[in-house]
Structure formats: structure tokens, C-alpha cells
Scaffold this motif. Sequence first.
Motif, PDB file in Angstrom:
ATOM      1  N   HIS A 166       0.833  -1.099   0.003  1.00 53.64           N
ATOM      2  CA  HIS A 166      -0.009  -0.039   0.144  1.00 53.64           C
ATOM      3  C   HIS A 166       1.060   1.294   0.144  1.00 53.64           C
ATOM      4  O   HIS A 166       1.774   1.406   0.830  1.00 53.64           O
ATOM      5  N   CYS A 167       0.610   2.284  -0.690  1.00 59.81           N
ATOM      6  CA  CYS A 167       1.174   3.543  -0.752  1.00 59.81           C
ATOM      7  C   CYS A 167      -0.037   4.457  -0.870  1.00 59.81           C
ATOM      8  O   CYS A 167      -0.761   4.842  -1.892  1.00 59.81           O
ATOM      9  N   VAL A 210      11.668   1.292  -6.585  1.00 61.76           N
ATOM     10  CA  VAL A 210      13.199   1.331  -7.172  1.00 61.76           C
ATOM     11  C   VAL A 210      13.851   0.263  -6.085  1.00 61.76           C
ATOM     12  O   VAL A 210      14.791  -0.422  -6.691  1.00 61.76           O
ATOM     13  N   ASP A 211      13.666   0.698  -4.890  1.00 64.26           N
ATOM     14  CA  ASP A 211      14.576  -0.280  -3.956  1.00 64.26           C
ATOM     15  C   ASP A 211      14.115  -1.624  -3.510  1.00 64.26           C
ATOM     16  O   ASP A 211      14.798  -2.665  -3.825  1.00 64.26           O
ATOM     17  N   LEU A 212      12.675  -1.906  -3.232  1.00 62.45           N
ATOM     18  CA  LEU A 212      12.043  -2.983  -3.182  1.00 62.45           C
ATOM     19  C   LEU A 212      11.588  -3.755  -4.157  1.00 62.45           C
ATOM     20  O   LEU A 212      11.294  -5.031  -4.154  1.00 62.45           O
ATOM     21  N   LYS A 213      11.408  -3.179  -5.462  1.00 68.04           N
ATOM     22  CA  LYS A 213      11.037  -3.748  -6.780  1.00 68.04           C
ATOM     23  C   LYS A 213       9.647  -4.450  -6.358  1.00 68.04           C
ATOM     24  O   LYS A 213       9.676  -5.677  -6.740  1.00 68.04           O
ATOM     25  N   VAL A 214       8.688  -3.869  -5.824  1.00 71.77           N
ATOM     26  CA  VAL A 214       7.483  -4.656  -5.731  1.00 71.77           C
ATOM     27  C   VAL A 214       6.964  -4.963  -6.986  1.00 71.77           C
ATOM     28  O   VAL A 214       7.213  -4.358  -8.025  1.00 71.77           O
ATOM     29  N   ASP A 215       5.924  -6.116  -7.058  1.00 80.16           N
ATOM     30  CA  ASP A 215       5.394  -6.590  -8.100  1.00 80.16           C
ATOM     31  C   ASP A 215       4.042  -5.559  -8.311  1.00 80.16           C
ATOM     32  O   ASP A 215       3.682  -5.819  -9.680  1.00 80.16           O
ATOM     33  N   ARG A 216       3.452  -5.256  -7.410  1.00 82.51           N
ATOM     34  CA  ARG A 216       2.254  -4.279  -7.798  1.00 82.51           C
ATOM     35  C   ARG A 216       2.395  -3.079  -6.581  1.00 82.51           C
ATOM     36  O   ARG A 216       3.091  -3.251  -5.610  1.00 82.51           O
ATOM     37  N   ILE A 217       1.560  -1.924  -7.014  1.00 81.61           N
ATOM     38  CA  ILE A 217       1.276  -1.095  -5.823  1.00 81.61           C
ATOM     39  C   ILE A 217      -0.215  -0.889  -5.495  1.00 81.61           C
ATOM     40  O   ILE A 217      -0.891  -0.619  -6.605  1.00 81.61           O
ATOM     41  N   ASP A 218      -0.496  -0.863  -4.318  1.00 83.15           N
ATOM     42  CA  ASP A 218      -1.793  -0.647  -3.871  1.00 83.15           C
ATOM     43  C   ASP A 218      -2.086   0.885  -3.672  1.00 83.15           C
ATOM     44  O   ASP A 218      -1.347   1.554  -2.773  1.00 83.15           O
ATOM     45  N   HIS A 219      -3.152   1.396  -4.320  1.00 83.73           N
ATOM     46  CA  HIS A 219      -3.497   2.929  -4.135  1.00 83.73           C
ATOM     47  C   HIS A 219      -2.184   3.604  -5.125  1.00 83.73           C
ATOM     48  O   HIS A 219      -2.213   3.349  -6.246  1.00 83.73           O
ATOM     49  N   GLY A 220      -1.489   4.498  -4.358  1.00 89.01           N
ATOM     50  CA  GLY A 220      -0.460   4.992  -5.271  1.00 89.01           C
ATOM     51  C   GLY A 220      -0.654   6.079  -6.098  1.00 89.01           C
ATOM     52  O   GLY A 220       0.049   6.551  -7.072  1.00 89.01           O
ATOM     53  N   ALA A 279       7.546   3.584 -13.352  1.00 91.55           N
ATOM     54  CA  ALA A 279       6.452   2.824 -13.307  1.00 91.55           C
ATOM     55  C   ALA A 279       6.085   2.106 -14.715  1.00 91.55           C
ATOM     56  O   ALA A 279       5.729   1.005 -14.788  1.00 91.55           O
ATOM     57  N   LYS A 280       6.131   3.018 -15.682  1.00 92.32           N
ATOM     58  CA  LYS A 280       5.984   2.561 -17.092  1.00 92.32           C
ATOM     59  C   LYS A 280       6.961   1.732 -17.483  1.00 92.32           C
ATOM     60  O   LYS A 280       6.684   0.640 -18.093  1.00 92.32           O
ATOM     61  N   GLN A 281       8.189   2.078 -17.128  1.00 93.44           N
ATOM     62  CA  GLN A 281       9.313   1.183 -17.525  1.00 93.44           C
ATOM     63  C   GLN A 281       9.177  -0.294 -17.102  1.00 93.44           C
ATOM     64  O   GLN A 281       9.520  -1.132 -17.614  1.00 93.44           O
ATOM     65  N   ARG A 282       8.703  -0.215 -15.626  1.00 96.30           N
ATOM     66  CA  ARG A 282       8.549  -1.410 -14.970  1.00 96.30           C
ATOM     67  C   ARG A 282       7.327  -2.230 -15.336  1.00 96.30           C
ATOM     68  O   ARG A 282       6.936  -3.324 -14.589  1.00 96.30           O
ATOM     69  N   ASN A 283       6.488  -1.591 -15.992  1.00 99.24           N
ATOM     70  CA  ASN A 283       5.296  -2.233 -16.442  1.00 99.24           C
ATOM     71  C   ASN A 283       4.324  -2.566 -15.241  1.00 99.24           C
ATOM     72  O   ASN A 283       3.600  -3.363 -15.091  1.00 99.24           O
ATOM     73  N   MET A 284       4.355  -1.598 -14.352  1.00 96.78           N
ATOM     74  CA  MET A 284       3.570  -1.653 -12.973  1.00 96.78           C
ATOM     75  C   MET A 284       2.429  -1.417 -13.039  1.00 96.78           C
ATOM     76  O   MET A 284       1.712  -0.380 -13.778  1.00 96.78           O
ATOM     77  N   TYR A 285       1.352  -2.390 -12.333  1.00 94.28           N
ATOM     78  CA  TYR A 285       0.009  -2.163 -12.176  1.00 94.28           C
ATOM     79  C   TYR A 285      -0.219  -1.597 -11.022  1.00 94.28           C
ATOM     80  O   TYR A 285       0.337  -1.966  -9.851  1.00 94.28           O
ATOM     81  N   PHE A 286      -1.223  -0.868 -10.680  1.00 94.02           N
ATOM     82  CA  PHE A 286      -1.969  -0.262  -9.660  1.00 94.02           C
ATOM     83  C   PHE A 286      -3.183  -0.779  -9.099  1.00 94.02           C
ATOM     84  O   PHE A 286      -4.283  -0.753  -9.951  1.00 94.02           O
ATOM     85  N   THR A 287      -3.551  -0.885  -8.030  1.00 98.41           N
ATOM     86  CA  THR A 287      -4.770  -1.468  -7.565  1.00 98.41           C
ATOM     87  C   THR A 287      -5.611  -0.253  -6.995  1.00 98.41           C
ATOM     88  O   THR A 287      -5.310   0.166  -5.803  1.00 98.41           O
ATOM     89  N   VAL A 288      -6.389   0.583  -7.484  1.00 99.82           N
ATOM     90  CA  VAL A 288      -7.013   1.820  -7.061  1.00 99.82           C
ATOM     91  C   VAL A 288      -8.321   1.530  -6.509  1.00 99.82           C
ATOM     92  O   VAL A 288      -9.099   0.838  -6.975  1.00 99.82           O
ATOM     93  N   CYS A 289      -8.611   2.257  -5.490  1.00 97.74           N
ATOM     94  CA  CYS A 289      -9.695   2.156  -4.684  1.00 97.74           C
ATOM     95  C   CYS A 289     -10.601   3.379  -4.756  1.00 97.74           C
ATOM     96  O   CYS A 289     -10.411   4.018  -3.599  1.00 97.74           O
ATOM     97  N   PRO A 290     -11.181   3.753  -5.758  1.00 95.49           N
ATOM     98  CA  PRO A 290     -11.639   5.244  -5.682  1.00 95.49           C
ATOM     99  C   PRO A 290     -12.644   5.590  -4.622  1.00 95.49           C
ATOM    100  O   PRO A 290     -12.921   6.870  -4.294  1.00 95.49           O
ATOM    101  N   THR A 291     -13.341   4.552  -4.041  1.00101.09           N
ATOM    102  CA  THR A 291     -14.385   4.662  -2.980  1.00101.09           C
ATOM    103  C   THR A 291     -13.779   5.511  -1.699  1.00101.09           C
ATOM    104  O   THR A 291     -14.282   6.515  -1.149  1.00101.09           O
ATOM    105  N   PHE A 292     -12.420   5.000  -1.304  1.00104.95           N
ATOM    106  CA  PHE A 292     -11.855   5.631  -0.254  1.00104.95           C
ATOM    107  C   PHE A 292     -10.716   6.420  -0.554  1.00104.95           C
ATOM    108  O   PHE A 292     -10.514   7.389   0.238  1.00104.95           O
ATOM    109  N   SER A 293      -9.985   6.279  -1.556  1.00109.24           N
ATOM    110  CA  SER A 293      -8.764   6.878  -1.985  1.00109.24           C
ATOM    111  C   SER A 293      -8.878   7.379  -3.341  1.00109.24           C
ATOM    112  O   SER A 293      -7.975   7.305  -4.317  1.00109.24           O
TER     113      SER A 293
END
Length: 370
Positions: A227-228, A244-254, A267-281
Motif C-alpha cells: 500500500h502507498c 526502485v529499492d524493494l521492486k514490488v510486483d504491484r502497488i496498492d493505491h499509489g 512505473a511505465k518502464q517496470r510495467n507496474m500495475y496499480f490497484t486503485v480504490c476510488p471509494t476510499f482513496s
Amino acid sequence: MITRRTLMAGLAAAAALPRWAYAAAPADGVDPALVQFIKGLPKSEYHVHLEGTLEAEMKFALARRNGLGLPFADVAAMKASYNYHDLASFLAIYYDGMKVLLKEQDFRDLAYAYLARAAAQNVIYTEMFFDPQEHLKRGVPMEAVIMGITRARREAETMLGIRSQLILCFVRDSSAESAMAALDAALPFKQYLVGVGLDSDEAGHPPEKFAAHFAKARANGLHVTAHCDIDQPGTLTNIRTALVDLKVDRIDHGGNIVQSPELVAIAKQRNMYFTVCPTFSGTLRKGLDQPVDVVRAMLDAGLKVTISSDDPAYMASEYINDVLLRAVTRSNLSRAELAQIARNGFEAAWLPEADKRLLLARLDAYLASV
């Protein structure tokens, strides 16, 4: 990375009622054809906390079964107590609510209830969070937690056709030692897990606190996410650390990433996916002249967004279709963007490529039929 279109969408979102005060039905004002499109759309969900799907009715049922008293006269009184204004006040309600979960059957019933709701809204694949530290400190064995949820997953796949996996979340504002103890207790059951993540209060608990936990999880074949949360202290630093440092596989919120073109590019270079929750964040506000809609901003920045319901039992019982219907208006989503969000979801799955192709084929078949 914040465009004029994004700012205008943000202004419209800011004019809406706060997340805990919605009165109108989610579909109000949405083209009926688009409502039907969303209902029929095959979906995935990655940012849903199982304990956050614990509806008031089930709390009363579990309390009765486990011989516990609750300080509420009825369901209506309990729901009326869900009065929060920020992350800390929400978490106090959230953690108090899960105290009724004591036995393996409780966790089975909780997970099956969520999976049944999700399947009814055409979610065909989900990866669910759970918070074992909160249960371990009440004396609930890890085996009861994981195996109860696993029973529900198996039954729901057989009976309802919904496939699922499980992500162990570290409660980041508890000690690093308790998080490691939870991971060690879970590793004998690692075949029932797909990954680990971070949740709870981010302030003062940056991702690097869990570097050793992530390394051990990876060494045991598990994915990592974090979660970010929106507008937290040091949020851009935390996003950088995760990317960059932990190289997570996904980011929650963000969502604050849109304030940094450099991080967007990473994020684009890493092809990162974000799990976004518009109701709360769903809205950025901190340090901005005008509020900014998160989903709109991230899409305009070219980021790979998925949409989830987060903790629906505490958010007006709005599950994935309700969240998407609100997002149509709030974030000005087109049918093509909804389809792309669904596609992002299946591409983000922690599954073998052959399995992902099968999910994407179901999506393509639906899109070709409407």
C-alpha cells in the motif's frame, strides 16, 4: 503529469458528497446501456481486504455463535457507528470489527460470503488480502485463518466458478518483529498463499521497514505488493522505495505518483500495475491548489490502473459494480476505458501466462458480443 482534463475531473469529484455520505444509488445518471455493460463485464479484483467485507449482519451472527456480546442494539445501530473521516479513524473501526472472527469456520464463512458477492457481480478472479497479525494477537492460530479461507476458496471455485488467491498483509504500524512472526507462522501453509503485502497506517512506517520480510517471502516463492496510501507523509519517497529499492510486483493505491513525472516514467518502464480504490482513496488534495481525481489522473498519465472495492462492508456495502458505476461519473470513464481497466486486471494477475490468456479470452468474447 496533471492535465487540465484531470483538474476539471477533480473539481467535479470534490463537489460530490464525501465517501461516507453518499445517498443516491451508484447508477443514478449513468447511461442504462453502460450500466448493463458494467454488470456483464468479466472482472478481477486485487485490492479487497477480507476483514473489510465483514458485513454487520455477519458480525452479529458470528458473535452469537462464539458467545460474544456486541455494544449495538441492532444492525442499523452498528452501521451508524461507521463514522470515519480519515485513515486512522477508519482503522479503529475496522480492527474492532474483526474481533468476532475466532474459529476456522468463521474465516470460511467470511471468505465465502465475499466470494459469493463478487461472483454475483461477475468477478471471475480475485486476489484477496487478510491481516493475520490482528488474529494471532487474539490467540487465533494461523492454521485456522488460512485453512478457513482456503476452504471457502475451494468451495466457491467449485460452486460459483470464481477463482481466487490469497495475499498475507503485514500490519505496518505493528512491530516488524510481529510481522516476521506472522510470516514465519504462515510459511508452513505457503502453498495456499500467492503473495505478501503492506496495509494499515503508513505514517512513520515506510516500506523499507519490511525489506527483510519481502526478501524472505520472495525466497519462498511469493509475490510482493505494498500500500502507498493517498496523501500520506513522505508518500512520493515511499512510492520510490517500493518501485526502485524493494521492486514490488504491484502497488496498492499509489495515486500520488502522478505528481512525479520521474516516478511515472519508472512505473511505465517496470510495467507496474496499480490497484486503485476510488471509494476510499479517490481524490488527491495535499499540497494542491485544486483536488485531483486519482483514476482520471492515472489514466491520463498512461499508468496501468485496476479498480477494486477495498473495504466494502464499511463503505456503504458497495462492491465492485457499485464502485465502477460511481467511477464512470466521478472519473468520466468511457466504455473503452472500462474495458481497458478490466484488461489491466487480468494482465496483472499473479497467474501463469496460460491462465491469464484464458481470463483475457473470456473478456474478449464478452467485448465482441456487446
